[in-house]
Motif scaffolding. Structure first.
Motif, PDB file in Angstrom:
ATOM      1  N   ASN A 284       0.844  -1.198   0.000  1.00 41.74           N
ATOM      2  CA  ASN A 284       0.000   0.000   0.000  1.00 41.74           C
ATOM      3  C   ASN A 284       0.884   1.255   0.000  1.00 41.74           C
ATOM      4  OD1 ASN A 284      -1.464   2.224   0.887  1.00 41.74           O
ATOM      5  ND2 ASN A 284      -2.923   0.941   2.021  1.00 41.74           N
ATOM      6  N   PRO A 285       0.830   2.055  -1.087  1.00 42.61           N
ATOM      7  CA  PRO A 285       1.754   3.206  -1.194  1.00 42.61           C
ATOM      8  C   PRO A 285       1.628   4.190  -0.046  1.00 42.61           C
ATOM      9  CG  PRO A 285       0.331   3.022  -3.148  1.00 42.61           C
ATOM     10  CD  PRO A 285      -0.080   1.939  -2.214  1.00 42.61           C
ATOM     11  N   THR A 286       0.417   4.400   0.476  1.00 43.15           N
ATOM     12  CA  THR A 286       0.273   5.354   1.594  1.00 43.15           C
ATOM     13  C   THR A 286       1.003   4.817   2.818  1.00 43.15           C
ATOM     14  OG1 THR A 286      -1.960   5.533   0.761  1.00 43.15           O
ATOM     15  CG2 THR A 286      -1.435   6.811   2.713  1.00 43.15           C
ATOM     16  N   VAL A 287       0.780   3.520   3.097  1.00 40.56           N
ATOM     17  CA  VAL A 287       1.448   2.923   4.263  1.00 40.56           C
ATOM     18  C   VAL A 287       2.964   3.000   4.081  1.00 40.56           C
ATOM     19  CG1 VAL A 287       1.804   0.776   5.545  1.00 40.56           C
ATOM     20  CG2 VAL A 287      -0.490   1.403   4.784  1.00 40.56           C
ATOM     21  N   ILE A 288       3.408   2.707   2.846  1.00 40.81           N
ATOM     22  CA  ILE A 288       4.858   2.756   2.602  1.00 40.81           C
ATOM     23  C   ILE A 288       5.392   4.165   2.852  1.00 40.81           C
ATOM     24  CG2 ILE A 288       6.628   2.603   0.786  1.00 40.81           C
ATOM     25  CD1 ILE A 288       5.200   0.142  -0.226  1.00 40.81           C
ATOM     26  N   SER A 289       4.625   5.179   2.410  1.00 39.88           N
ATOM     27  CA  SER A 289       5.146   6.536   2.602  1.00 39.88           C
ATOM     28  C   SER A 289       5.194   6.895   4.099  1.00 39.88           C
ATOM     29  CB  SER A 289       4.349   7.545   1.788  1.00 39.88           C
ATOM     30  OG  SER A 289       3.301   8.051   2.555  1.00 39.88           O
ATOM     31  N   TYR A 290       4.197   6.418   4.865  1.00 43.10           N
ATOM     32  CA  TYR A 290       4.270   6.647   6.316  1.00 43.10           C
ATOM     33  C   TYR A 290       5.503   5.954   6.895  1.00 43.10           C
ATOM     34  CZ  TYR A 290      -0.661   8.147   6.139  1.00 43.10           C
ATOM     35  OH  TYR A 290      -1.827   8.783   5.862  1.00 43.10           O
ATOM     36  N   ALA A 291       5.665   4.712   6.434  1.00 47.05           N
ATOM     37  CA  ALA A 291       6.781   3.925   6.981  1.00 47.05           C
ATOM     38  C   ALA A 291       8.125   4.564   6.628  1.00 47.05           C
ATOM     39  CB  ALA A 291       6.726   2.503   6.461  1.00 47.05           C
ATOM     40  N   ARG A 292       8.206   5.188   5.441  1.00 46.08           N
ATOM     41  CA  ARG A 292       9.451   5.879   5.065  1.00 46.08           C
ATOM     42  C   ARG A 292       9.723   7.023   6.049  1.00 46.08           C
ATOM     43  NH1 ARG A 292      12.245   2.991   2.317  1.00 46.08           N
ATOM     44  NH2 ARG A 292      11.519   2.102   0.378  1.00 46.08           N
ATOM     45  N   ASN A 293       8.627   7.728   6.420  1.00 47.93           N
ATOM     46  CA  ASN A 293       8.797   8.819   7.389  1.00 47.93           C
ATOM     47  C   ASN A 293       9.274   8.296   8.741  1.00 47.93           C
ATOM     48  OD1 ASN A 293       8.119  10.840   5.661  1.00 47.93           O
ATOM     49  ND2 ASN A 293       5.931  10.704   6.098  1.00 47.93           N
ATOM     50  N   VAL A 294       8.690   7.167   9.147  1.00 42.99           N
ATOM     51  CA  VAL A 294       9.121   6.570  10.416  1.00 42.99           C
ATOM     52  C   VAL A 294      10.605   6.196  10.311  1.00 42.99           C
ATOM     53  CG1 VAL A 294       8.841   4.617  12.007  1.00 42.99           C
ATOM     54  CG2 VAL A 294       6.832   5.667  10.952  1.00 42.99           C
ATOM     55  N   GLU A 295      10.957   5.638   9.155  1.00 45.83           N
ATOM     56  CA  GLU A 295      12.355   5.226   8.950  1.00 45.83           C
ATOM     57  C   GLU A 295      13.288   6.431   9.072  1.00 45.83           C
ATOM     58  OE1 GLU A 295      13.453   4.187   4.946  1.00 45.83           O
ATOM     59  OE2 GLU A 295      14.704   2.546   5.671  1.00 45.83           O
ATOM     60  N   SER A 296      12.896   7.527   8.399  1.00 44.98           N
ATOM     61  CA  SER A 296      13.799   8.678   8.414  1.00 44.98           C
ATOM     62  C   SER A 296      13.878   9.290   9.814  1.00 44.98           C
ATOM     63  CB  SER A 296      13.358   9.660   7.330  1.00 44.98           C
ATOM     64  OG  SER A 296      13.250  10.927   7.835  1.00 44.98           O
ATOM     65  N   ALA A 297      12.710   9.376  10.503  1.00 43.33           N
ATOM     66  CA  ALA A 297      12.748   9.932  11.861  1.00 43.33           C
ATOM     67  C   ALA A 297      13.549   9.024  12.792  1.00 43.33           C
ATOM     68  CB  ALA A 297      11.337  10.113  12.383  1.00 43.33           C
TER      69      ALA A 297
END
Ligand code: ADP
Length: 638
Positions: A284-297
């Protein structure tokens, strides 16, 4: 013509006047330069004043009895002589008292009491001498009827006893003194006692004892009692005390940091690990984009913790370079990888230029070099809102060494000229008006600067405020393999394509490992991270559980958490190694720990672990270590 006896008399008088003046100066110094310990100062002053009296009586004794310069009734020389002896005895008695207070010896001790009784006895003895004019034993005529034994006891033996007593105190307690104090105290004894002994045993008839006493106490004053020396000693003691306090505060700080780093890294391990699973498994692209933010933070938080830890290590002088052969291409690959991701998220053009002739095989601390370059490049991206960040690496070569020259140019906000000297200072952030929204601790450049210093490198910066900055780093490295690095861009592009999607680096369906961790979440993270490698995994939630499994099942490798209740990782390791008929006496054991403080790695290796992975555990780090230590025949590279 002056007669010989008058000449001797004048010599006595002038010697005594010289001693008197000398002592007077000392009294004056003691009165004007008061020091902290008032009671000691007073005692030393009293001692010096008694010396003055002693000199006066000795002089009178010399005038009336020894040299009979004036005709006076016989009772006068008898009195002056006995008073002179009495003052000598009292002086040495008082010196013994002073020595006792110098070393805080109890005045009520038996010897101290004996000293007082002896003093009293001496006074009575001398008074009786005056009254009875004791007869001489050897029959020699003398103007004052004083037997030689009597003269020996009152004029020499008792004084020598008191001085000997004081000397014994100094020998016994001398260890309390520092070198200078001890040496000067010893010299003052040697001078005083030496001169008194010469006078006692030598019949030249010249009075020297007060000159000896004055010289002795003067040396003692300079070495032990002078106020500036006392100040110095006090200052040194205070300094020592503050150093102890600072050291202990620093130790608490390090302990606090170690435990905080552990406390923060442990949950972060779960956050980053679980997030990696989401990134791998979600479509799910939305979930992936959230997860990318979590990764970067998450990574941001980790890098802040690492910076603080590094900085405290540098402050404590505990940071050491770990030098080994490494591939420059691997460092450049990582650096460009990390930075191009950061730059693309800000829509900044990232250009790189790598000198193809740079030697690939170098010797140095790869981790720290990567850290330094990433720091400078991250700053360039951080402080640039539009335009470009350029990275170039060249080198100046000699047959065995190369001086790497890294240039990072950006079209960012730039740094004001007056701020340039500040930016390498700790916790120093400049131009906060512009940088309010930019995250940072102000530690990056301070750490970079210290690391470069340790590597004998250098950093320079040029900047035009408003249009951009150029940071140039120079790092000397030894060459181990002079093979040119080649066309770097091609390699990088190939790598970049491969890196976009996670792909396991190997599979090992026949491998069997054990993971030990008291936190179920961490066990899940590791099992899931390794899912695609198809390795068979057992998990244990405690040392006890692990020991039961290792007794029976021969594993190919064991991943062991360090910080566990009841039995920690090192204890479990030792017990596994000692298991009778154990199945894992020699199995490689990798330590998993959130303890990233200086020396942790070395400590775990000396404990007997095969290697070390620091938490939060990253998928690629895990795969790298496993592919190294799993039996080669069981690892199928992709
Ligand atoms: P920070 O965590 O604040 O980035 P650093 O020690 O890395 O701390 O940098 C110190 C300061 O130097 C920054 O706060 C910033 O003001 C300035 N600085 C560093 N690099 C750049 C750059 N490339 N452009 C502009 N300013 C910079």
């Amino acid at each position: 013509m002056i007669s010989d006896s008058i000449q001797i008399a004048l010599l006595h008088i002038s010697l005594n006047i010289a001693s008197f003046i000398f002592d007077l100066v000392l009294c004056f110094l003691l009165l004007t330069l008061k020091h902290e310990n008032k009671s000691m100062n007073r005692r030393f002053l009293t001692l010096s004043v008694f010396v003055l009296f002693g000199i006066v009586f000795t002089c009178l004794d010399s005038i009336f009895r020894r040299d009979h310069l004036f005709d006076v009734p016989q009772i006068i020389p008898v009195i002056t002589n006995h008073v002179a002896y009495g003052s000598n005895i009292f002086l040495t008695f008082f010196f013994a008292r002073y020595s006792e207070s110098f070393f805080n010896v109890d005045f009520k001790s038996k010897l101290s009491r004996f000293n007082s009784i002896l003093m009293g006895f001496s006074v009575v003895f001398l008074a009786m001498g005056v009254i009875f004019k004791l007869p001489k034993l050897d029959g020699t005529p003398e103007i004052v009827n004083m037997a030689n034994w009597y003269r020996f006891v009152t004029g020499f033996a008792i004084e020598l006893y008191y001085l000997g007593y004081s000397a014994a105190l100094f020998v016994k307690n001398g260890k309390q003194l520092d070198k200078r104090a001890f040496r000067t105290a010893l010299s003052s004894f040697v001078i005083t006692m030496g001169i008194i002994t010469i006078e006692g045993f030598n019949n030249t008839g010249i009075y020297l004892n007060y000159l000896g006493a004055v010289l002795g106490i003067y040396v003692f004053y300079v070495g032990n009692e002078s106020s500036d020396y006392k100040y110095l000693i006090k200052a040194m003691q205070d300094l020592e005390e503050s150093k102890k306090k600072a050291d202990s505060a620093n130790r608490s700080k390090s302990d606090f940091l170690a435990s905080m780093s552990h406390e923060i890294r442990t949950p972060l391990n779960a956050v980053i690990g679980m997030n990696e699973m989401i990134l791998r498994e979600s479509e799910n692209p939305t979930v992936i984009s959230y997860a990318r933010n979590v990764e970067s933070a998450g990574n941001n938080l980790l890098s802040i913790i690492n910076d603080i830890l590094d900085f405290s290590k540098i402050e404590a002088g505990k940071l050491e370079l770990v030098e080994a052969p490494y591939k420059l291409s691997s460092v450049i690959n990582d650096v460009i990888n990390i930075i191009s991701i950061k730059a693309s998220s800000k829509e900044i053009r990232f250009e790189s230029d790598v000198d193809e002739n740079l030697p690939d095989g170098l010797f140095g601390d790869e981790v720290r070099i990567r850290q330094v370059i990433v720091n400078i490049l991250s700053n360039a991206v951080k402080y640039t809102n539009k335009g470009f960040v350029k990275f170039s690496i060249t080198g100046k070569k000699t047959p065995d060494n190369v001086c790497l020259i890294v240039k990072v140019t950006d079209s960012g906000i730039g740094i004001k000229e007056e701020d340039l000297p500040k930016i390498f200072g700790k916790f120093e952030r400049v131009d906060l008006g512009q940088n309010k929204t930019v995250e940072g601790t102000g530690l990056g450049l301070a750490i970079t600067h210290s690391l470069l210093e340790m590597m004998n490198g250098n950093i320079e910066v040029e900047s035009v405020y408003g249009s951009g900055s150029t940071f140039t780093i120079m790092i000397p490295q030894k060459i181990t393999l002079d093979e040119p690095i080649g066309d770097y861009r091609k390699k990088f592009e190939m790598n970049a394509k491969e890196n976009n999607v996670y792909k396991e680096t190997f599979t090992a369906p026949d491998a069997y490992i054990l993971v030990v961790d008291d936190m179920p979440m961490n066990l899940t993270v590791i099992t899931r991270l390794l899912a695609k490698t198809k390795i068979k995994i057992d998990t244990a939630k405690s040392g006890e559980e692990a020991l039961k499994l290792t007794q029976e099942i021969p594993y190919d490798l064991i991943l062991m958490d360090q910080m566990m209740p009841q039995m920690d990782g090192s204890q479990v390791l030792h017990r596994i190694r000692k298991q009778v008929d154990g199945a894992n006496i020699e199995t490689p054991m990798i330590c998993l720990t959130a303890d990233a403080i200086s020396g942790a790695k070395e400590r775990y290796l000396t404990e007997g672990f095969t290697d070390y992975i620091s938490k939060p555990v990253k998928g690629y780090a895990l795969e790298e270590v496993l592919s190294e230590y799993l039996p080669k025949e069981k690892v199928i590279h992709q």
